[in-house]
Design an enzyme around this catalytic site. Structure first.
Site, mmCIF file in Angstrom:
data_model
loop_
_atom_site.group_PDB
_atom_site.id
_atom_site.type_symbol
_atom_site.label_atom_id
_atom_site.label_comp_id
_atom_site.label_asym_id
_atom_site.label_seq_id
_atom_site.Cartn_x
_atom_site.Cartn_y
_atom_site.Cartn_z
ATOM 1 N N LYS A 75 -59.984 62.565 3.615
ATOM 2 C CA LYS A 75 -58.896 62.257 4.540
ATOM 3 C C LYS A 75 -57.613 62.908 4.044
ATOM 4 C CE LYS A 75 -57.904 57.821 2.295
ATOM 5 N NZ LYS A 75 -57.673 56.380 2.486
ATOM 6 N N TYR B 2 -26.350 71.294 -3.494
ATOM 7 C CA TYR B 2 -25.642 70.552 -2.456
ATOM 8 C C TYR B 2 -25.052 69.259 -3.011
ATOM 9 C CZ TYR B 2 -27.537 73.381 1.393
ATOM 10 O OH TYR B 2 -27.841 74.390 2.257
#
Length: 822
Positions: free
Chosen positions: A493, A717
Site C-alpha cells: 500500500k 526564507y
C-alpha cells in the site's frame, strides 16, 4: 558442451541407469528460468525457504524430462518418460558434476575471494585481458555454493582463461568450492567485516577463504596486511606467494609511489628490478587496491607493462547491478550494460520476462556486438538468435558490424541493424518506441549510455534507488522465521511504502509471495494493470466499490455491518456466489473491525447469504514492537483466538487466521497462525531493533551550489537562522515538494555528503534546502544522501519525532525511482 544423462548418472554412482537417452547442456536450479527443456537437468534443491521438488510437475509439463532429486513424489508416478536421478543431496551432486566438468580443462583459472572487491577485480581483469584471451567468467556475483557450479559449467573448449569468484558466509564452505573452481592463480582481495557474524574472528574467516588456494600455483595478495600475511604463513602458502607491497622493496611487486590527482591516480611500481607506472581513472582507496591486484595478475600472465598501462587508463566503473527506469512514451527501460557476453544475455532476458508478466508491452532488445567471445560470428549469433526466439522478443535493434552481417539469422518480427551507436541515434527510429519493455545490452565500447539518455523519461539528479535484491533478502529473512506452512501477505500500500508498488509487487510475485495487500481499490487495480496475478486484499474498500473489486478480482476487508451488508447486496444483485472476503475484528486497537460482542450478529448475517465467503479472519496489534505493552499484546492475541474459534464454529469451516505484523513476526513466533502480514520490515526497517535486514531504499540528490557565507548572515526564507561563524553553505536539490518535512530545517535534520553529516540550515524550501558543509570535502555536483546506508530513515524519523513510515511514504512522485538488481 553436453553430457549424456547416462554419463551424469554414472558420475554420481546412481543405479539403475536412466531409462530415457538425453544430452544435458543446461543445469537449472530455478524453475522460472527455463529456456531449453530437452537439454535441461533440473536440480531440485531444498532450502530453509523453499523446496524445488514442488515445481517438478510444472517443469515436466513444460517439457523437462531430466531431474536430480532427493525424494520421489507420488504425483510423478505417471511421468514414465522422465529420468529421475535420485540422490541424497542434490546440491552436493550439482557441485560434483561441476567439479568433473572443471577437471576436463587445462587452462589458467583465476580464483578470487575476499570480503570486498571480488566482483570489481573479476570485471577489471576481463577488461584488461580480453584482448589476449578468450575469457569465461562468473556472471555477475555468482559466487555462492549454487552460483559457483553454475559459473564453472559455462566452461567450453573455446575458452583460454577463466575467472571465477567465490564467496563464503560461514566456516567449512570453501572446501566445497575449491575442487569446483580449482584455481591455478589465486587472488585474495580485502578482508573486512562482511558476513563476519558466522566467524569467531577475522583470522578464522581469512584462513577459511585461503582454503580456495591450497592447490593453486600462485597466490596474489597484499603483504602489507599483517592479518593476511600471518594467515598465509599458517596455511603454508608462502611458497606460492606473488605478493605486492607499498613498504617492502623486495616484494615481488613493489608499489613505489601513489599520486592522487583530481580525477585519476598515478601508480609507480617496480617489477623484476625495472620501474614502470600507469594511471587509473579513479581516486578512491578501494579502486587503487583492486587495480594493483589486477596489475599483479596481468604481470604474472606476461602482459607487457606498456600494454597494461594503456588498458588501465581505460578501466570503467563496474555497474554490478542492472536497473529499471521509466522510459518515454509508456516504455520501461532495463539498463544492463554491465557486460555483453552470451551468458549475461540469458540472465538479462530472464529478468526482462519477469518484468513483462501479462502487461501489453512489446519486448524489445537493443543489443551490440559481442566482443572477444572466442566463437566465430556466424555460430555465435545463431545461438543469440535462438535465445531471442525462445524469449519471444518482438523487436530487435542490433548495433555493430558483426550483428549487421548476420542479420539474416534473426527471425524477430521487427528488426533493424546499424553499424554503430551513432548510426542508430541518427536514424531516429527510437522516437517510434511506444509501450515497449526495452532491454539495453551493450559492450562498453558502444556507449549505450547515450541511448539510455534518449529513451529515459526523466533525467533527474534526485532519485530514489530501490534495491530489489535487498527486498528479496528481507522477504526471505522473515520467511525463514516462519513455520513451513505459514503464508506471507506483503504490504504494498501507499505505493509500496513509497518505493513503487508495481516493481515491488513484480519482484514479490516472482519470488512466490502468497498474498499482497493494498489500502484502496485503485491501488489494486493499478497492480492488476501491471500484470500482477497474486491474490490482493483491499484493506479499506469503499461501500459502493464492489463492482470494481469483482471486475479486478480484488478481495475486500470487511470491518463493519454497513460494508458487509452493501457487499452482500451487490453480490446477490450480480448472482455472484462465494466471493472471498477478509473479516477484520477489533481486539483492542479500536480502529476498524467488528467488536467481540458483534460477532454473533455478523455470523448470522453471513450464514443467511451465499454471495460472500470468509477467506480469512484477522486483527491488528497495537504495540507489538514495544516490550512495555507485551501484556496488552498477549491480551489481544488471546482475544483473537477466542473470536476466531467462535467464527469457525459459527461458519462450520476453517478460515485462515492472521494477526502478526512485521514486529509481531519478530517477537511472537508462537502466534503465526496461517498467515502473517509483512510491512515495514520488508523495506528494511525493524520496529523492534532486529538485526539482519538490508536497506532497500536510498534517496539521493546533488549539490547545486556552494557559497562562503560570513557570520551574522542569515540563510533561507524568514531569516530563521543566523550564522554564528563563517560557513560554507551548499544548496541541494530537495525540498518539501519532494518529501522533506519542513521540521528538518534549522539544524534538526541532516544529510550525508562524502561520508560526513551536513546539518540542514534555515527553513526547508519547496524545491531546495541548504546544508552546512563547513569542514566537509564537498564540491558542486557531489551527491547528498537524504536517507540510506549511513543515515537511516529511523535516524531521520527520530530527529523530528515521527516514524519511518512517514519518511518513506512522503517521497514525492516527482522523484524518479530507479530499481537495481545484481
Amino acid at each position: 558442451m553436453s553430457y549424456s544423462i547416462q554419463d551424469i548418472s554414472s558420475l554420481l554412482g546412481i543405479s539403475p541407469a536412466p531409462v530415457q537417452p538425453a544430452r544435458i547442456s543446461r543445469l537449472l536450479t530455478d524453475s522460472r528460468k527455463l529456456t531449453s527443456p530437452s537439454e535441461t537437468l533440473f536440480v531440485a534443491l531444498t532450502t530453509k525457504n523453499n523446496d524445488a521438488h514442488l515445481y517438478v510437475s510444472e517443469l515436466y509439463h513444460a517439457g523437462v524430462r531430466n531431474f536430480l532429486v532427493s525424494k520421489i513424489m507420488p504425483e510423478w508416478q505417471n511421468f514414465r518418460d522422465a529420468n529421475f536421478l535420485h540422490v541424497k543431496n542434490p546440491l552436493a551432486s550439482l557441485q560434483k558434476i561441476a567439479a568433473h566438468h572443471r577437471s576436463r580443462f587445462d587452462i589458467p583459472v583465476i580464483g578470487i575471494t575476499g570480503s570486498n572487491g571480488k566482483t570489481v577485480v573479476k570485471e577489471w581483469l576481463y577488461q584488461l585481458l580480453e584482448q589476449d584471451f578468450n575469457i569465461v567468467r562468473s556472471p555477475r556475483s555468482y559466487n555462492s555454493q549454487i552460483g559457483v557450479p553454475l559459473s564453472v559449467w559455462q566452461l567450453d573448449p573455446t575458452n583460454e582463461l577463466a575467472v571465477f569468484e567465490a564467496g563464503i558466509s560461514q566456516p567449512d564452505e570453501m572446501e566445497y568450492l575449491e575442487p569446483i573452481i580449482r584455481p591455478t592463480i589465486g587472488v585474495l582481495t580485502k578482508i573486512g567485516e562482511a558476513h563476519q557474524e558466522n566467524f569467531n574472528s577475522l583470522q578464522q574467516k581469512c584462513m577459511e577463504k585461503l582454503e580456495l588456494f591450497v592447490n593453486s600455483k600462485v597466490l596474489i595478495f597484499d603483504e602489507d596486511n599483517d592479518l593476511v600475511t600471518s594467515c598465509v604463513d599458517r596455511m603454508v602458502l608462502s611458497q606460492k606467494a606473488f605478493s605486492w607491497s607499498r613498504k617492502n622493496r623486495d616484494a615481488h611487486l613493489y608499489i613505489s609511489n601513489i599520486e592522487k590527482k583530481s580525477e585519476s591516480t598515478r601508480i609507480e611500481y617496480s617489477f623484476l628490478k625495472f620501474d614502470y607506472d600507469f594511471e587509473i581513472p579513479f581516486t578512491d582507496e578501494a579502486s587503487i587496491e583492486n587495480a594493483i591486484h589486477c596489475l599483479a595478475v596481468a604481470l604474472y600472465l606476461h602482459v607487457i607493462p606498456k600494454g597494461i598501462a594503456a588498458r588501465m587508463m581505460s578501466l570503467e566503473p563496474v555497474a554490478m547491478r542492472l536497473d529499471v527506469r521509466q522510459g518515454k512514451r509508456g516504455c520501461l527501460l532495463i539498463n544492463d550494460s554491465y557486460n555483453s557476453d552470451f551468458n549475461s544475455i540469458k540472465i538479462a532476458l530472464d529478468f526482462q520476462q519477469q518484468r513483462k508478466m501479462n502487461r501489453p508491452l512489446k519486448k524489445t532488445v537493443i543489443l551490440s556486438d559481442i566482443l572477444q567471445s572466442g566463437i566465430a560470428p556466424r555460430p555465435l549469433y545463431k545461438k543469440v538468435a535462438g535465445l531471442m526466439e525462445q524469449s519471444e522478443i518482438q523487436r530487435l535493434v542490433g548495433i555493430g558490424p558483426d550483428l549487421t552481417k548476420n542479420a539474416d539469422l534473426f527471425t524477430t518480427p521487427e528488426k533493424n541493424f546499424f553499424e554503430s551507436t551513432e548510426k542508430f541515434i541518427e536514424s531516429e527510429i527510437w522516437k517510434d518506441f511506444k509501450n515497449e519493455l526495452i532491454l539495453l545490452k551493450g559492450a562498453r565500447k558502444y556507449h549505450f549510455e547515450q541511448i539510455g539518455t534518449l529513451l529515459e523519461d526523466r533525467i533527474h539528479e534526485t532519485v530514489l534507488e530501490v534495491d530489489l535484491d535487498a527486498l528479496v533478502h528481507n522477504f526471505n529473512f522473515y520467511k525463514s522465521r516462519l513455520e513451513p506452512d505459514v503464508k506471507i501477505t506483503c504490504m504494498v500500500k501507499a505505493n509500496g511504502y513509497g518505493a513503487g508498488a508495481a516493481e515491488i509487487a513484480k519482484t514479490l510475485q516472482y519470488h512466490r509471495c502468497d498474498y499482497l495487500a493494498v489500502a484502496v481499490t485503485e491501488e489494486g487495480i493499478a497492480l492488476r494493470n501491471e500484470g500482477i496475478s497474486l491474490p490482493i486484499i483491499v484493506l479499506n474498500p469503499e461501500v459502493g466499490g464492489f463492482e470494481e473489486l469483482y471486475n479486478y478480482s480484488l478481495e475486500p476487508e470487511v470491518y463493519n455491518f454497513r460494508i458487509l451488508k452493501a457487499f452482500i447486496k451487490d453480490s446477490e444483485r450480480r448472482a455472484i456466489t462465494n466471493y472471498p472476503m477478509h473479516i477484520k475484528v477489533d481486539t483492542g486497537m479500536h480502529r476498524l473491525g467488528f467488536l467481540s460482542d458483534e460477532i454473533a450478529e455478523m455470523l448470522q448475517l453471513i450464514r443467511s447469504q451465499k454471495g460472500l465467503t470468509a477467506r480469512s479472519v484477522f486483527s491488528h496489534l497495537s504495540a507489538s514492537e514495544s516490550w512495555v505493552f507485551d501484556e496488552f499484546t498477549h491480551q489481544q492475541m488471546d482475544t483473537f483466538k477466542k473470536v476466531c474459534d467462535q467464527i469457525e464454529e459459527g461458519l462450520g469451516f476453517k478460515v485462515n487466521r492472521h494477526i502478526l505484523n512485521s514486529a509481531g513476526i519478530e517477537r511472537f513466533a508462537n502466534n503465526q497462525h496461517d498467515l502473517v502480514r509483512l510491512g515495514i520490515g520488508l523495506y528494511g526497517v525493524s520496529s523492534s531493533g532486529l538485526e539482519g535486514l538490508r536497506n532497500v531504499c536510498t534517496l539521493r540528490t546533488t549539490i547545486l551550489q556552494i557559497k562562503q557565507i560570513r557570520s551574522n548572515e542569515t540563510v533561507g526564507y524568514g531569516r530563521k537562522e543566523k550564522l554564528e561563524n563563517d560557513a560554507r553553505i551548499a544548496t541541494i536539490r530537495f525540498g518539501y515538494a519532494d518529501g522533506l518535512n519542513r521540521q528538518f530545517g534549522n539544524r534538526k535534520g541532516k544529510v550525508l555528503i562524502n561520508g560526513h553529516y551536513a546539518p540542514i540550515v534555515g527553513n526547508v524550501c519547496m524545491d531546495l534546502c541548504m546544508v552546512d558543509v563547513t569542514g566537509i570535502p564537498a564540491n558542486e555536483g557531489d551527491t547528498a544522501v537524504i536517507f540510506g546506508e549511513g543515515l537511516t530513515v529511523i535516524d531521520l524519523a527520530e530527529s523530528i519525532g515521527t516514524i519511518p513510515y512517514e519518511i518513506l511514504t512522503s517521497v514525492s512522485p516527482r522523484v524518479k525511482r530507479i530499481y537495481i538488481k545484481e
